[in-house]
Scaffold this active site. Structure first.
Site, PDB file in Angstrom:
ATOM      1  N   ASP A  75      45.727  14.708 -35.005  1.00 50.14           N
ATOM      2  CA  ASP A  75      45.008  15.690 -34.288  1.00 50.14           C
ATOM      3  C   ASP A  75      43.681  15.908 -34.987  1.00 50.14           C
ATOM      4  O   ASP A  75      42.692  16.531 -34.314  1.00 50.14           O
ATOM      5  CB  ASP A  75      45.686  16.961 -34.163  1.00 50.14           C
ATOM      6  CG  ASP A  75      46.033  17.621 -35.225  1.00 50.14           C
ATOM      7  OD1 ASP A  75      45.934  17.086 -36.434  1.00 50.14           O
ATOM      8  OD2 ASP A  75      46.519  18.869 -35.307  1.00 50.14           O
ATOM      9  N   SER A  76      43.485  15.210 -36.084  1.00 49.60           N
ATOM     10  CA  SER A  76      42.022  15.218 -36.793  1.00 49.60           C
ATOM     11  C   SER A  76      41.037  14.216 -35.772  1.00 49.60           C
ATOM     12  O   SER A  76      39.732  14.541 -36.048  1.00 49.60           O
ATOM     13  CB  SER A  76      42.084  14.643 -37.933  1.00 49.60           C
ATOM     14  OG  SER A  76      42.637  13.221 -38.093  1.00 49.60           O
ATOM     15  N   GLU A 146      53.361  20.103 -37.867  1.00 45.56           N
ATOM     16  CA  GLU A 146      53.034  20.744 -39.141  1.00 45.56           C
ATOM     17  C   GLU A 146      53.988  22.207 -39.020  1.00 45.56           C
ATOM     18  O   GLU A 146      54.391  22.792 -38.252  1.00 45.56           O
ATOM     19  CB  GLU A 146      51.560  21.541 -39.055  1.00 45.56           C
ATOM     20  CG  GLU A 146      50.403  20.301 -38.842  1.00 45.56           C
ATOM     21  CD  GLU A 146      49.158  20.902 -38.758  1.00 45.56           C
ATOM     22  OE1 GLU A 146      48.941  22.163 -38.794  1.00 45.56           O
ATOM     23  OE2 GLU A 146      48.307  19.983 -38.653  1.00 45.56           O
ATOM     24  N   GLU A 213      49.806  18.105 -48.022  1.00 46.41           N
ATOM     25  CA  GLU A 213      48.294  18.300 -47.824  1.00 46.41           C
ATOM     26  C   GLU A 213      47.853  19.373 -48.839  1.00 46.41           C
ATOM     27  O   GLU A 213      48.117  20.609 -48.827  1.00 46.41           O
ATOM     28  CB  GLU A 213      47.742  18.505 -46.605  1.00 46.41           C
ATOM     29  CG  GLU A 213      46.144  18.456 -46.351  1.00 46.41           C
ATOM     30  CD  GLU A 213      45.682  18.480 -44.863  1.00 46.41           C
ATOM     31  OE1 GLU A 213      46.440  18.107 -44.077  1.00 46.41           O
ATOM     32  OE2 GLU A 213      44.535  18.588 -44.811  1.00 46.41           O
TER      33      GLU A 213
HETATM   34  O1  KIV Z   1      45.584  14.628 -38.263  1.00 43.06           O
HETATM   35  C1  KIV Z   1      45.484  14.290 -39.499  1.00 43.06           C
HETATM   36  O2  KIV Z   1      44.448  13.414 -39.741  1.00 43.06           O
HETATM   37  C2  KIV Z   1      46.400  14.596 -40.619  1.00 43.06           C
HETATM   38  C3  KIV Z   1      46.140  14.217 -41.990  1.00 43.06           C
HETATM   39  C4  KIV Z   1      45.186  14.841 -42.310  1.00 43.06           C
HETATM   40  C5  KIV Z   1      47.415  13.937 -42.492  1.00 43.06           C
HETATM   41  O3  KIV Z   1      47.304  15.263 -40.287  1.00 43.06           O
END
Ligand code: KIV
Length: 296
Positions: A75-76, A146, A213
Site C-alpha cells: 500500500d506504499s 498490519e 518494520e
Molecule cells: O507497503 C509497503 O511497502 C510495506 C513495506 C514497507 C513492508 O508494507
C-alpha cells in the site's frame, strides 16, 4: 533462498547456483514459482529471502528476472506512486490493478498483496472478502496486513480458507496517527515482550512470514530466533530471515531515502539524464533521424 532447497524442489527447477536469490534463472529455463513452503525451508537452512515492492509490470519483470523471491504490491503505492502523503488513503480499487499487473508479469516470485487501511480490520469476514478479491480478481498468491494478536482470528480464517498471510509488526504505517508518526517500535522491555507475543500469535494462527518494520535490531533477532516462520526486516537489522525495501528507495529514485535503506543504484539520476537527452535531441532535430523514420 532457492539454493536452500534440493534442485528437484527448487522454484527455478535448476541447480543451486541458478536458483540462488539474486541470480537470474539459466537461459531457456522456465522458472518455478516460489511457494510458501520454500519460505520455511529457507529459514530452516539459514538462507536469506529477498522481497521488493512492485506496483507495475515494467518493474515486476525486472525484479522477477533478477531473482527476487517475493514481490510485495504494497500500500506504499499510495505515497510512492499516487502522490498521497501516506498509505492511509489507498483503497482496494487502487490496489487491484497494480496487483493484477505484477501477478500477470512475475513468473517466479511469490506475489504478496497488501490489504489497505479500512479493508480488513472490522472482522475476519471483512478481511476474507478483501483477500479473496486480491487472489480472485488480481492473481496474488498471498496477502499482508498490519497488526498483532488482535488479528490472529483474521489470519486463522484466511489460512483455513487457503489464503497465505504475511503479518506486519513494528512500525505499521496505517497506524501512524496512533503511533505518533514514523517511530521505531518495541523499545523497552514491555513493548518488546508485546511484539514477541504478537509475532508468536500470528505464526500460531498460520502466518507464513512476518514483516518487522523499524524495530531495534536485537529485538528483531529475538523474534527471528523464536518464530518458526521467516521474519522479513525493513529497518530491523541483519539478524532476520530476509529483507524488504520499497523499490524506489533501493534504486535511488528519490532525493530522500529513509536511514534504514541503502541506495543500490542512482536510477532516478540516470532516468533524468535520458529524459534531458531526449528533449535536447527533439529540440535540435537530431531525433528522429532517418533510421527512425519509415520510407514511403
Ligand atoms: O507497503 C509497503 O511497502 C510495506 C513495506 C514497507 C513492508 O508494507
Amino acid at each position: 533462498m532457492t539454493s536452500s532447497v534440493p534442485p528437484e524442489q527448487s522454484p527455478t527447477g535448476g541447480s543451486a547456483q541458478a536458483g540462488r536469490a539474486g541470480a537470474a534463472p539459466a537461459a531457456g529455463q522456465t522458472p518455478r514459482r516460489v511457494r510458501v513452503h520454500h519460505l520455511r525451508q529457507a529459514k530452516e537452512r539459514g538462507e536469506r529471502l529477498t522481497m521488493l515492492t512492485a506496483y507495475d509490470a515494467v518493474t515486476a519483470r525486472i525484479f522477477d528476472q533478477a531473482g527476487i523471491d517475493m514481490l510485495l504490491v504494497g500500500d506504499s503505492i499510495g505515497d510512492n506512486m499516487h502522490a498521497h502523503p501516506s498509505t492511509i488513503p489507498v483503497t482496494v480499487d487502487d490496489m487491484i490493478p497494480a496487483v493484477r499487473a505484477v501477478s500477470r508479469t512475475a513468473q517466479r516470485a511469490l506475489v504478496v498483496a497488501d490489504l489497505p487501511f479500512g479493508s480488513y480490520e472490522a472482522s475476519p469476514a471483512q478481511c476474507l472478502a478483501t483477500a479473496v478479491r486480491m487472489l480472485k480478481e488480481a492473481g496474488a498468491h498471498a496477502v499482508k496486513f498490519e497488526g498483532g494478536e488482535h488479528l490472529a482470528e483474521h489470519v486463522r480464517l484466511l489460512t483455513r480458507s487457503g489464503i497465505p498471510v504475511v503479518g506486519h509488526l513494528g512500525f505499521t504505517p496505517q497506524a501512524e496517527n496512533i503511533l505518533g508518526g514514523k517511530r521505531v517500535q518495541g523499545r523497552g522491555n514491555e513493548a518488546a515482550d508485546r511484539l514477541v507475543g504478537d509475532a508468536l500469535a500470528l505464526a500460531d494462527a498460520g502466518a507464513v512470514a512476518v514483516v518487522l518494520e523499524m524495530v531495534p535490531a536485537p529485538l528483531a533477532a529475538r523474534v527471528t530466533e523464536v518464530l518458526p516462520v521467516p521474519t522479513i526486516g525493513i529497518g530491523a537489522g541483519s539478524e532476520v530471515d530476509g529483507q524488504v525495501l520499497v523499490w524506489t528507495d533501493m534504486a535511488g529514485m528519490t532525493d530522500w531515502s529513509p536511514r534504514f535503506a541503502r541506495r543500490f543504484g542512482e536510477v532516478g539520476r540516470e532516468l533524468s539524464a535520458a529524459t534531458q537527452a531526449y528533449a535536447q535531441a527533439v529540440h535540435d532535430r537530431t531525433f528522429p533521424s532517418a533510421d527512425h523514420a519509415y520510407e514511403s
